[in-house]
Enzyme design. Structure first.
Site, PDB file in Angstrom:
ATOM      1  N   ARG A 150       0.570  -0.541   0.238  1.00 47.68           N
ATOM      2  CA  ARG A 150       0.096   0.242   0.025  1.00 47.68           C
ATOM      3  C   ARG A 150       0.491   0.898   0.277  1.00 47.68           C
ATOM      4  NH1 ARG A 150      -5.637   1.545   3.327  1.00 47.68           N
ATOM      5  NH2 ARG A 150      -6.020  -0.355   1.810  1.00 47.68           N
ATOM      6  N   HIS A 172      -7.174   0.509  -7.202  1.00 42.40           N
ATOM      7  CA  HIS A 172      -7.591  -0.277  -5.631  1.00 42.40           C
ATOM      8  C   HIS A 172      -8.092  -1.419  -6.106  1.00 42.40           C
ATOM      9  CE1 HIS A 172      -7.644  -1.199  -1.727  1.00 42.40           C
ATOM     10  NE2 HIS A 172      -8.361  -0.130  -1.191  1.00 42.40           N
ATOM     11  N   GLN A 178      -9.905  -3.647  -3.607  1.00 45.50           N
ATOM     12  CA  GLN A 178     -11.371  -3.496  -2.986  1.00 45.50           C
ATOM     13  C   GLN A 178     -12.192  -3.783  -4.816  1.00 45.50           C
ATOM     14  OE1 GLN A 178     -12.187  -1.359  -0.996  1.00 45.50           O
ATOM     15  NE2 GLN A 178     -14.369  -2.250  -1.636  1.00 45.50           N
ATOM     16  N   ASP A 217     -16.790   7.325  -2.502  1.00 42.09           N
ATOM     17  CA  ASP A 217     -15.798   7.542  -1.505  1.00 42.09           C
ATOM     18  C   ASP A 217     -15.460   8.575  -0.468  1.00 42.09           C
ATOM     19  OD1 ASP A 217     -13.801   6.217  -0.542  1.00 42.09           O
ATOM     20  OD2 ASP A 217     -12.269   6.158  -2.451  1.00 42.09           O
ATOM     21  N   CYS A 230     -16.581   1.669  -0.105  1.00 43.40           N
ATOM     22  CA  CYS A 230     -15.599   0.928   0.519  1.00 43.40           C
ATOM     23  C   CYS A 230     -15.353   0.645   1.586  1.00 43.40           C
ATOM     24  CB  CYS A 230     -13.855   0.997  -0.665  1.00 43.40           C
ATOM     25  SG  CYS A 230     -13.242   3.286  -0.228  1.00 43.40           S
TER      26      CYS A 230
HETATM   27  N1   CP Z   1     -11.349  -0.061   1.394  1.00 38.74           N
HETATM   28  C1   CP Z   1     -10.515   0.001   2.127  1.00 38.74           C
HETATM   29  O1   CP Z   1      -9.100  -0.468   1.668  1.00 38.74           O
HETATM   30  O2   CP Z   1     -10.238   0.130   3.588  1.00 38.74           O
HETATM   31  P1   CP Z   1      -8.494  -0.160   4.539  1.00 38.74           P
HETATM   32  O3   CP Z   1      -8.165   1.586   4.053  1.00 38.74           O
HETATM   33  O4   CP Z   1      -9.413   0.124   6.234  1.00 38.74           O
HETATM   34  O5   CP Z   1      -7.551  -0.892   3.923  1.00 38.74           O
HETATM   35  N1  NVA Z   2      -9.736   6.664  -1.571  1.00 37.74           N
HETATM   36  C1  NVA Z   2      -9.130   6.729  -0.892  1.00 37.74           C
HETATM   37  C2  NVA Z   2      -9.597   4.592  -0.152  1.00 37.74           C
HETATM   38  C3  NVA Z   2      -9.250   4.341   1.128  1.00 37.74           C
HETATM   39  C4  NVA Z   2      -9.792   2.972   1.337  1.00 37.74           C
HETATM   40  C5  NVA Z   2      -7.919   6.405  -0.026  1.00 37.74           C
HETATM   41  O1  NVA Z   2      -7.477   6.487  -0.712  1.00 37.74           O
HETATM   42  O2  NVA Z   2      -7.158   7.359   0.797  1.00 37.74           O
END
Ligand code: CP
Ligand code: NVA
Length: 299
Positions: free
Chosen positions: A96, A123, A126, A214, A254
């Protein structure tokens, strides 16, 4: 091996269909027995870390979660050297990251599959869980309509491509200046997506089977938060907007959510909300994906 997953279109439609089938396999073969999986995080996570760790354990593997200060990708050593090192020990590297370029760099040097667990661009894990949730709800993809209201961010990009791959129409409503870049739109249209963008949320949501949103400020955009709150005014998915969707519609997010911003508490908690199914499906879809890439190796 490698079988990297950096964006959802690293998979074909038939591979995604197979992953959805594998997500529901009971007593899955222990394809990761005696194997390690390194999970690198530059940003916080609840669902992704826990669902990936549990999916790996359910396949007999051993996840090791690594916090940013422990490895220091690009600071203590280059992304390539991090990947070369970790792939000496681990059958899989999850990452990540802030910049999508980092997962690209990890993947060029890794001898194990690299899985993007969220970057500024995409992502894909997801998107797999989202498709699984849509499949479980409707039993079909072709001809369904997903309407996304909000920022054209990482989640939206992967979802749009995922929808296109599976024959789902994808619509987005966003304020001026918060749409997809030209290259993102090319990637979305490139897989054949029936795609439209508008600044009018009512137009996008009308007749939709899935209404998705989101956060307005993603991780890494915290200093833009106040400006974004003002710019996204009128884009909250509330009861009045959601009512315009199809009779059989569901709401998806998400998570984490900011109730009162991108979505009202009443929609989040309504009987049409599938946010907890989605969250649970993160684990099932991750396990399905891992089974897909490791089962052949074990045969
Ligand atoms: N949806 C998602 O990726 O959640 P987290 O950021 O908690 O991993
Ligand atoms: N768009 C958000 C998604 C988190 C799961 C981010 O990148 O923070």
């Amino acid at each position: 091996m490698p079988n990297h997953l950096l964006e959802i279109d690293d998979l074909s439609a038939s591979e995604i269909a197979e992953i959805i089938r594998l997500s529901n396999v009971e007593n899955p073969p222990q394809v990761l027995r005696n194997k390690g999986a390194a999970l690198l995080f530059e940003k916080p996570s609840n669902r992704t870390r826990n669902s990936m760790e549990m999916a790996i354990i359910q396949l007999g593997g051993h996840p090791i979660t690594i916090r940013p200060d422990e490895v220091g990708i690009g600071e203590r050593e280059s992304a390539e050297d991090v990947a070369r090192t970790l792939s000496c020990y681990h059958a899989l590297i999850g990452a990540r990251v802030f910049a999508h370029a980092t997962v690209d760099e990890l993947s060029t040097a890794s001898t194990s599959p690299v899985v993007n667990m969220l970057s500024d661009k995409s992502h894909p894990l997801q998107a797999l869980a989202d498709l699984l949730t849509i499949w479980e709800e409707f039993g079909t993809f072709e001809g369904r309509i997903v309407s996304y209201v909000g920022d054209a961010n990482n989640v939206a990009r992967s979802l749009a491509i995922a929808c296109g791959l599976m024959g789902i129409e994808f619509r987005i409503a966003h304020p001026n200046g918060y749409g997809f870049s030209e290259s993102d739109e090319e990637a979305i249209r490139g897989v054949g997506t029936q795609f439209s963008a508008t600044q009018n949320p009512r137009e996008a949501v009308g007749g939709a089977n899935v209404v998705y949103t989101d956060v307005w400020a993603s991780m890494g955009q915290e200093e833009e938060r106040e400006k974004r709150l003002a710019d996204f005014e009128g884009y909250t998915v509330d009861d009045k907007l959601f009512e315009l969707s199809s009779e059989d519609s569901i709401f998806m997010h998400c998570l984490p959510a900011h109730p009162g911003e991108e979505v009202s508490r009443s929609v989040l908690d309504s009987g049409k909300s599938r946010i907890w199914e989605q969250a649970e499906n993160r684990m099932h879809a991750a396990r399905g994906f891992l089974l897909h890439i490791f089962q052949e190796e074990n045969q």
